[in-house]
Design an enzyme around this catalytic site. Structure first.
Site, mmCIF file in Angstrom:
data_model
loop_
_atom_site.group_PDB
_atom_site.id
_atom_site.type_symbol
_atom_site.label_atom_id
_atom_site.label_comp_id
_atom_site.label_asym_id
_atom_site.label_seq_id
_atom_site.Cartn_x
_atom_site.Cartn_y
_atom_site.Cartn_z
ATOM 1 C CB VAL A 1 -0.253 -5.727 4.305
ATOM 2 C CG1 VAL A 1 -1.539 -5.139 4.843
ATOM 3 C CG2 VAL A 1 -0.321 -5.948 2.812
ATOM 4 C CE LYS B 1 -3.832 1.005 -0.957
ATOM 5 N NZ LYS B 1 -4.443 0.625 0.322
ATOM 6 C CE1 TYR C 1 -4.631 1.982 4.272
ATOM 7 C CE2 TYR C 1 -3.112 0.826 5.705
ATOM 8 C CZ TYR C 1 -3.516 1.199 4.448
ATOM 9 O OH TYR C 1 -2.807 0.798 3.374
ATOM 10 C CB SER D 1 -0.915 0.023 1.213
ATOM 11 O OG SER D 1 -2.055 -0.723 0.942
ATOM 12 C CE1 TYR E 1 -4.188 -0.785 -4.779
ATOM 13 C CE2 TYR E 1 -5.014 -3.030 -4.756
ATOM 14 C CZ TYR E 1 -4.599 -1.905 -4.081
ATOM 15 O OH TYR E 1 -4.570 -1.902 -2.704
#
Ligand code: GLN
Length: 336
Positions: free
Chosen positions: A268, A76, A250, A73, A198
């Site tokens: 992760v 992103k 998050y 992630s 992605y």
């Protein structure tokens, strides 16, 4: 400590700080490795590294800083920058919001009024972001993405095919989000192509030093401090850092902003990047994750680094005391 390639590795009080944090937190064995992507479950849970790169290109690193892993992630952040460059801020905002969410990174939630995903740092928003990356076909889009990572990292990058295919064949939740967004007309028909891109961006191979260089590039107005290449337009740095600050961790983003006080992003894989604007980038890698998918040791290291060096953005004294002292010492090369 000698030079390594183009990187200027130096010893200093800052190196001692991260060496001490590494010794202290390697004893911490809490958390579990990510296993919902089968390939990620194979990682050695003991791996641990910390790296700092300053905006003038000095590198401080400890532990397994050359160990390769997939960026997950953390990608992103960088895909967001590319999509902003491709479409501009105004159009982008019609597709993906900038609202933090108290939900998990993989929550299947869209904004009730606009049907937009809430922000580009949660999975739904990241998939929508990636679907906006321009290119005439999947190969061109992937190449543009890889070239963007190359600018930030300073070398060619590759996708880990095992991790990519592992996530592609098990990523049903992400696929469900893409279908939901298609239902609302928020992404275009070709969702398998967007999902592939992605999953490929998440499977880009990096090491902890790369993370710190990428973070330092964001700290340095988008210019890679080692290669001096502009990785992203400087006018988008404030967009990227704002969203990292409010959404990057998050459902831990509020506590992180309060305690660490720096724009950051986790993945992760066990990586975390944190940006000290105009000063430095921090990368930490340790695959043991907490319930929210953030690296347990990574969070601890950043909390303590921020406290010890006075890095919190709203720390009243950080202009004239600890940070200033420590950064000026960074420039002193270790003679021993
Ligand atoms: N590839 C992962 C996913 O989409 C990334 C998640 C993460 O790092 N938080 O589920």
């Amino acid at each position: 400590m000698g030079n390594q390639g183009d990187l200027e590795r130096v010893g200093s009080p800052l190196l001692s700080v991260i060496e001490d944090l590494h010794s202290k937190y390697k004893l911490l064995q809490e958390g579990t490795v990510a296993n919902y992507i089968p390939e990620l479950a194979k990682v050695n849970p003991d791996l641990f590294s910390i790296c700092i790169v300053t905006v003038d290109g000095q590198v401080y690193e400890v532990g397994d800083y050359e160990q390769l892993f997939t960026i997950q992630s953390i990608s992103k952040v960088f895909a967001y920058g590319l999509a902003l460059e491709d479409h501009g801020r105004d159009y982008f905002l019609t597709r993906v919001g900038v609202e933090p969410t108290g939900d998990a990174f993989n929550a299947i939630i869209l904004d009730e009024k606009s049907n937009r995903p809430l922000n580009p740092m949660v999975n739904a928003g990241a998939i929508a972001t990636t679907s906006l990356i321009k290119g005439s076909d999947p190969t061109e889009r992937l190449n543009r993405m890889l070239d963007m990572f190359r600018r930030y990292i300073g070398r060619d990058v590759f996708v880990d095919i095992s991790v990519f295919t592992s996530e592609r064949s098990t990523g049903h939740r992400n696929r469900a989000m893409a279908h939901l967004m298609l239902n609302f007309g928020m992404i275009d028909q070709n969702i398998e192509e967007s999902l592939d891109l992605y999953f490929q961006q998440c499977a880009v191979i990096v090491n902890c030093r790369d993370l710190a260089v990428m973070a330092a590039t964001l700290a340095n107005k988008g210019r890679n401090p080692i290669t001096q290449e502009q990785a992203v337009k400087s006018s988008y740095i404030k967009d990227i850092l704002s969203v990292m600050y409010t959404c990057g961790m998050y459902n831990f983003a509020g506590e992180w902003a309060y305690k660490v006080g720096l724009p950051a992003k986790s993945g992760v894989c066990g990586g975390i990047i944190a940006v000290v604007p105009h000063q430095m980038g921090i990368g930490v890698f340790s695959p043991l994750l907490d319930m929210r998918g953030n690296s347990v040791r990574g969070v601890k290291v950043c909390e303590e680094l921020s406290q010890q060096l006075g890095l919190h953005l709203f720390e009243c004294s950080n202009k004239d005391s600890k940070l200033g002292e420590n950064l000026s010492q960074c420039h002193l090369k270790d003679e021993g």
